[in-house]
Design an enzyme around this catalytic site. Sequence first.
Site, PDB file in Angstrom:
ATOM      1  N   ARG A 131      -4.291 -10.382   3.756  1.00 57.92           N
ATOM      2  CA  ARG A 131      -4.751 -11.713   4.178  1.00 57.92           C
ATOM      3  C   ARG A 131      -3.593 -12.634   4.583  1.00 57.92           C
ATOM      4  O   ARG A 131      -3.840 -13.684   5.168  1.00 57.92           O
ATOM      5  CB  ARG A 131      -5.600 -12.360   3.079  1.00 57.92           C
TER       6      ARG A 131
ATOM      7  N   HIS B  46       0.838  -1.203   0.000  1.00 55.81           N
ATOM      8  CA  HIS B  46       0.000   0.000   0.000  1.00 55.81           C
ATOM      9  C   HIS B  46       0.882   1.266   0.000  1.00 55.81           C
ATOM     10  O   HIS B  46       0.570   2.247  -0.676  1.00 55.81           O
ATOM     11  CB  HIS B  46      -0.889   0.043   1.250  1.00 55.81           C
TER      12      HIS B  46
ATOM     13  N   GLY C 171      -2.783  -1.862  -7.203  1.00 54.73           N
ATOM     14  CA  GLY C 171      -1.663  -2.802  -7.226  1.00 54.73           C
ATOM     15  C   GLY C 171      -1.837  -3.884  -8.292  1.00 54.73           C
ATOM     16  O   GLY C 171      -2.938  -4.399  -8.503  1.00 54.73           O
TER      17      GLY C 171
END
Length: 279
Positions: free
Chosen positions: A188, A36, A148
């Site tokens: 995740r 990020h 992304g």
Amino acid sequence: MEILRSLDAMREWRASLAPSQRVGFAPTMGNLHAGHIELINVIKQQSDVVVASIFVNPMQFGGNEDLDAYPRTLEADLAKLEASGTAAVFTPTTTDIYPDGVSQHTAVDVPGLTDVLCGASRPGHFRGVTTVVSKLLGIVRPHVAAFGAKDLQQVLVIKKMVRDLSINTEIEVVPTVRESDGLAMSSRNGYLSHDERALAPLFSRTLEETAKRVAESGSDVKTVIAEGKAILTEAGFVVDYLEARHTHDLSEASSLNQETAIFGAAFLGTTRLIDNRIV
Ligand code: PAF
């Protein structure tokens, strides 16, 4: 850094910017990692002001998925954004985004590209993504927005949506950021147990190896893909898909006359990993 916790606050802040200021935007669901921050770094080079958003979007989660468990780490996220030079963070409430509830909300559907890969395995997922991204772009009105490359299908779907709906925002695709062992960074990954985390890099390695072998073997795509699936299955992954597809329209790539990528999704325990490698 401004923290804009409502639609009104976001709109007011946006209206305070000079028309000459180029606005860059990084939409996220929080639980920020280096991938990020790379979105922010790339977008910073192309804009005068960078805005990020943090919103765990219920519309893109299926009924049996991890919406409730999805990690929410707002304070840590805000500290990372502040350190990265982000000027403002939009953290809307669910009511701001879905005033009449998710099921009563107008939806944005992108046909075709959403029928395959994650679109086939996660019905309704891309409808949730395109609905929220179209809203966020309408609210933030950025000149450029970063996504992304790990979610390559998402990028293609968003690019088509922006083109089809004549949204005046450039889409910047930021290369996947990987751990030192090759695992693509993802919020995740935190779900993985110690043993699963040790095994997880085999997923990215297999995609990389499959892409290399497809490039070498040229036409024998099916055999190479089947071998890649077998490696993952034997190691304990439950493969959702491993496919070679053209990157411009996600059609099946039986030959390599157009840019092709190996797209993969697989479960390790209950954690779903996705990744891709350009051939
Ligand atoms: O990629 C994500 O994190 C999400 O799908 C996005 C683009 C922020 C929309 O909720």
